[in-house]
Design a protein around this motif. Structure first.
Motif, short mmCIF file in Angstrom:
data_model
loop_
_atom_site.label_atom_id
_atom_site.label_comp_id
_atom_site.label_asym_id
_atom_site.label_seq_id
_atom_site.Cartn_x
_atom_site.Cartn_y
_atom_site.Cartn_z
N ILE A 35 53.57 47.33 37.39
CA ILE A 35 52.54 47.09 36.36
C ILE A 35 52.69 45.63 35.94
CG2 ILE A 35 51.64 47.69 34.09
CD1 ILE A 35 52.81 50.46 34.44
N THR A 36 51.66 44.85 36.23
CA THR A 36 51.73 43.42 35.92
C THR A 36 51.28 43.17 34.49
OG1 THR A 36 49.48 43.12 36.65
CG2 THR A 36 51.20 42.82 38.31
N ARG A 37 51.58 41.94 34.02
CA ARG A 37 51.10 41.56 32.69
C ARG A 37 49.58 41.59 32.62
NH1 ARG A 37 55.29 40.25 28.59
NH2 ARG A 37 57.01 41.02 29.81
N GLN A 38 48.93 41.18 33.72
CA GLN A 38 47.45 41.21 33.73
C GLN A 38 46.94 42.62 33.52
OE1 GLN A 38 49.25 39.09 35.88
NE2 GLN A 38 47.75 38.39 37.39
N ARG A 39 47.62 43.59 34.17
CA ARG A 39 47.20 44.98 34.04
C ARG A 39 47.34 45.43 32.57
NH1 ARG A 39 43.85 48.98 35.03
NH2 ARG A 39 44.81 51.01 34.72
N ILE A 40 48.43 45.02 31.93
CA ILE A 40 48.60 45.39 30.52
C ILE A 40 47.45 44.82 29.69
CG2 ILE A 40 50.08 45.18 28.48
CD1 ILE A 40 52.50 45.11 30.30
N ASP A 41 47.15 43.52 29.91
CA ASP A 41 46.06 42.89 29.15
C ASP A 41 44.73 43.60 29.39
OD1 ASP A 41 47.87 41.09 28.20
OD2 ASP A 41 47.42 39.56 29.70
N GLU A 42 44.52 43.96 30.66
CA GLU A 42 43.28 44.63 31.04
C GLU A 42 43.13 45.96 30.29
OE1 GLU A 42 43.05 44.65 35.38
OE2 GLU A 42 42.25 46.70 35.25
N VAL A 43 44.23 46.72 30.25
CA VAL A 43 44.20 48.02 29.59
C VAL A 43 44.02 47.87 28.08
CG1 VAL A 43 45.60 50.05 29.09
CG2 VAL A 43 45.53 49.15 31.39
N VAL A 44 44.64 46.83 27.53
CA VAL A 44 44.50 46.58 26.09
C VAL A 44 43.04 46.34 25.76
CG1 VAL A 44 45.01 44.92 24.26
CG2 VAL A 44 46.84 45.73 25.74
N LYS A 45 42.39 45.56 26.60
CA LYS A 45 40.97 45.27 26.38
C LYS A 45 40.14 46.54 26.51
CE LYS A 45 40.04 41.17 27.86
NZ LYS A 45 39.84 40.21 28.98
N LEU A 46 40.48 47.31 27.52
CA LEU A 46 39.75 48.54 27.81
C LEU A 46 39.77 49.50 26.62
CD1 LEU A 46 38.54 49.42 30.58
CD2 LEU A 46 40.48 50.95 30.76
N VAL A 47 40.90 49.64 25.97
CA VAL A 47 40.97 50.58 24.84
C VAL A 47 40.58 49.90 23.52
CG1 VAL A 47 42.71 52.04 25.93
CG2 VAL A 47 43.43 50.19 24.42
N GLN A 49 46.14 56.41 18.81
CA GLN A 49 45.56 57.17 19.93
C GLN A 49 45.17 56.23 21.05
OE1 GLN A 49 45.47 60.19 20.66
NE2 GLN A 49 45.16 61.54 18.92
N ARG A 50 44.54 55.11 20.69
CA ARG A 50 44.13 54.15 21.72
C ARG A 50 45.34 53.59 22.46
NH1 ARG A 50 38.95 51.54 20.32
NH2 ARG A 50 38.01 52.92 18.80
N LEU A 51 46.38 53.27 21.69
CA LEU A 51 47.59 52.76 22.32
C LEU A 51 48.20 53.84 23.22
CD1 LEU A 51 49.38 50.22 22.33
CD2 LEU A 51 50.76 51.28 20.55
N GLY A 52 48.10 55.07 22.75
CA GLY A 52 48.58 56.20 23.56
C GLY A 52 47.83 56.29 24.87
N VAL A 53 46.52 56.15 24.81
CA VAL A 53 45.71 56.18 26.04
C VAL A 53 46.11 55.00 26.93
CG1 VAL A 53 43.39 55.94 26.98
CG2 VAL A 53 43.77 57.41 25.00
N ALA A 54 46.33 53.84 26.34
CA ALA A 54 46.69 52.65 27.12
C ALA A 54 47.98 52.89 27.90
CB ALA A 54 46.84 51.43 26.21
N GLN A 55 49.03 53.42 27.23
CA GLN A 55 50.28 53.65 27.97
C GLN A 55 50.12 54.73 29.03
OE1 GLN A 55 52.46 56.49 27.92
NE2 GLN A 55 51.05 57.60 26.60
N ALA A 56 49.16 55.63 28.81
CA ALA A 56 49.00 56.72 29.77
C ALA A 56 48.25 56.29 31.03
CB ALA A 56 48.28 57.90 29.11
N ILE A 57 47.41 55.26 30.94
CA ILE A 57 46.60 54.89 32.11
C ILE A 57 47.06 53.61 32.78
CG2 ILE A 57 44.54 56.06 31.24
CD1 ILE A 57 43.48 53.28 30.45
N MET A 58 48.03 52.91 32.17
CA MET A 58 48.48 51.61 32.69
C MET A 58 48.80 51.62 34.18
SD MET A 58 51.13 49.66 30.22
CE MET A 58 52.15 51.07 30.05
#
Ligand SMILES: Nc1ncnc2c1ncn2[C@@H]1O[C@H](COP(=O)(O)OP(=O)(O)O)[C@@H](O)[C@H]1O
Ligand SMILES: [Mg+2]
Lengths: 269, 307
Positions: free
Chosen positions: B110-122, B141-150
């Motif tokens: 999981i790259t830093r870009q992927r984390i940023d992408e997911v943060v934006k997504l939620v 909840q949003r943060l929960g979704v982010a960690q679940a789909i990263m």
């Protein structure tokens, strides 16, 4: 292995991004500075040796460092259960055994860091204000196997033995933390054991001569007494090798319990 | 469906202290579907999910994820799953971002870009560097979704994810889950005790009651085929009584709430409409009366209240 280190990194992050940890570290740094400065201001004699002061402060600080590590150890497993974060931690592609190991290793690293800081500051301030030359005859008793050796060698062994005692107490609290999932119970029992253990075995050894007394954990944790040519319970025939063997057995039992309980239990937090 | 299932539960049973909490539950979740797990509170949804993610051991039966047994090859099974079990509890003394970094380290690649992408997504970009302590339940909840789909799991498991969300948040989540299923082929296993939500969100719904699976129904499929099969048709007409008279021959015809209702398939609906119009009845509207999931749910659970 690189990946496993990331788990340890996570545990470290959870330890060092908390204010609490830095307050603890601050205490370990400040206590020797304050004690020595006050001593220099108040004392009228100038015969004090920096090594003596270092040993005295270190023995007090080791109790503190043990308590600090116990607090972090208790929180390490039980805290994740009480906040519910254990669920998100355990649903990753890692076995529970590996996750528990990463926590245990981070605790050992914590205790090593604190011991190192303690060594550095107790030596530094006392060497600076009281002087710590190569003459260590006052800090190393004549009965010690280290008599005539350099004070560095003696203090290093002193730290190693104190650290081994710390590891046993912390391993005990880690076991309570993962078996009972209660941080409070873990802290309470460990600190009680730390202080009452020595007293109780002391009383027992003075009043009875039952051979089983020397197999009690706290009859063996005071390894530093071997360093000065004695033994933890003078009325019994004990050797350093014997105590290390007894400690090793406790170490294995405590960890076996921690791991087997942690790996089996249902997580219903 | 003939595809290999992403998740397969086989006779999963959980007994705690002599009480059977989950009783021989078997089901399969297929790639790209949103699978609803519906049941009243205390029916065993969370317990089942805990077993799917390895937090609880099964008493008997087995669960496999992506072909790997949760019992025997846990890390392989877990690598395909992202989940929130009950509440999304995070480390409160860390920031949202630090929490994500923490969980990202536990999955390979999981790259830093992927984390940023997911943060934006939620939708947490603005607040991601705040301590989680300061987050509202919706943000957690949003943060929960982010960690679940990263880590782009094949199976996303969400336990009552709409708890604590406002209606707008619920709609957003629903749209997002459907998008995830359709565009990325992620299977979503979502539990709820709310029928209405399941109906809008899911392709199929399993109904759990007292630890037993009592039914699995497909939702979207059903409305699609309803027209071809005989169902209940409602006619809105100017004179219902007169219309009923004209349709005397059709046994099922009756008047319900001022509407003419009868059991009919497509052809019969067209035929009936013709007869009514030819007899001078004005027909304002015709619609199929689809059974809502709620009706179905009440039917299968025998009208037990859902809390
Ligand atoms: N750890 C446990 N020990 C004993 N009973 C439990 C435990 N966890 C859940 N239960 C019981 O199992 C049943 C199902 O609970 P749960 O899975 O939380 O239901 P749901 O998520 O559908 O509301 C409940 O009756 C609950 O009391
Ligand atoms: Mg639940």
């Amino acid at each position: 292995m690189v990946d496993f280190w990331k788990l340890v990194q996570n545990e470290n992050m959870k330890i060092y991004l908390r204010l609490r940890t830095w307050i603890m570290l601050g205490i370990v740094v400040l206590v020797p500075i304050l004690v020595t400065v006050i001593y220099v201001l108040v004392s009228t004699s100038d015969s004090a040796n920096g090594w003596d002061m270092m040993k005295l402060q270190s023995s007090i600080l080791f109790s503190l460092i043990t308590i600090f590590t116990v607090v972090v150890a208790s929180e390490s497993v039980a805290g994740e259960f009480s906040t519910g974060t254990i669920k998100l931690l355990l649903i990753r592609p890692w076995s529970r055994a590996t996750i528990l190991l990463s926590k245990y290793i981070s605790l050992l690293l914590f205790s090593i860091l604190f011991s190192a800081v303690c060594f550095l500051f107790t030596w530094g301030i006392n060497a600076a204000l009281l002087g710590a030359g190569s003459d260590a005859s006052s800090v190393i008793p004549a009965t010690s196997g280290y008599a005539g050796h350099s004070p560095w060698a003696y203090m290093s062994m002193y730290y190693l033995y104190q650290w081994i005692q710390l590891v046993l107490v912390v391993t005990f609290s880690f076991m309570i933390s993962s078996a009972f999932r209660s941080g409070g119970l873990s802290i309470g029992l460990s600190i009680f054991l730390l202080f009452a253990g020595n007293t109780v075995t002391g009383i027992l050894s003075a009043t009875t001569h039952k051979p089983w007394i020397k197999y009690i954990l706290f009859s063996n944790t005071d390894l530093a007494s071997y360093l000065d040519g004695g033994s933890p319970l003078p009325n019994f025939h004990m050797t350093l090798g014997f105590s290390l063997a007894v400690l090793a057995v406790y170490f294995i039992i405590f960890n076996a319990i921690s791991w087997s309980v942690f790996m089996k239990r249902d997580v219903a937090a | 469906m003939s595809q290999t299932p992403v998740a397969r539960l086989q006779d999963v049973t959980k007994r705690i202290g002599g009480r059977t909490i989950i009783d021989r539950v078997s089901l399969e979740v297929y790639p790209g579907e949103v699978f609803g797990f519906l049941g009243p509170n205390g029916s065993g949804k969370t317990t089942t999910i805990r077993m799917m993610v390895g937090l609880m051991a099964m008493t008997s039966g087995d669960i496999s994820i992506g072909g790997h047994s949760v019992k025997r090859e846990y890390p392989k099974a877990a690598s395909q799953v992202g989940a929130i079990v009950e509440n999304p509890e995070m480390y409160k003394y860390l920031t949202g971002y630090q929490n994500l970094v923490h969980f990202a380290r536990m999955n390979p690649s999981i790259t830093r870009q992927r984390i940023d992408e997911v943060v934006k997504l939620v939708g947490l970009s603005g607040r991601i560097h705040d301590k989680v302590r300061k987050y509202s339940l919706g943000m957690r909840q949003r943060l929960g979704v982010a960690q679940a789909i990263m880590h782009r799991p094949k199976l996303l498991i969400l336990d009552e994810p709409t708890n604590g969300l406002d209606p707008a948040g619920i709609r957003e989540l629903r749209d997002y889950l459907r998008q995830l299923a359709q565009e990325e082929g992620t299977s979503v296993f979502v539990s709820s005790h709310l029928l209405s939500e399941m109906e809008l969100m899911c392709d199929r719904v399993a109904i759990l009651q007292k630890g037993q699976l009592i039914d699995i129904r497909s939702i979207r499929g059903e409305t699609g085929t309803a027209a071809k099969e005989a169902g209940e048709a409602l006619f809105e007409v100017d004179h219902p009584d007169a219309a009923l008279g004209i349709l005397q021959g059709q046994g099922s015809a009756r008047i319900v709430d001022g509407l003419l209702q009868l059991t009919a398939d497509r052809d019969l609906i067209a035929e009936t409409n013709k007869r009514l119009v030819e007899a001078g009845i004005r027909v304002y509207g015709i619609r199929a009366k689809t059974k809502s999931l709620e009706d179905q749910f009440l039917e299968v659970t025998g009208g037990e209240t859902v809390g």
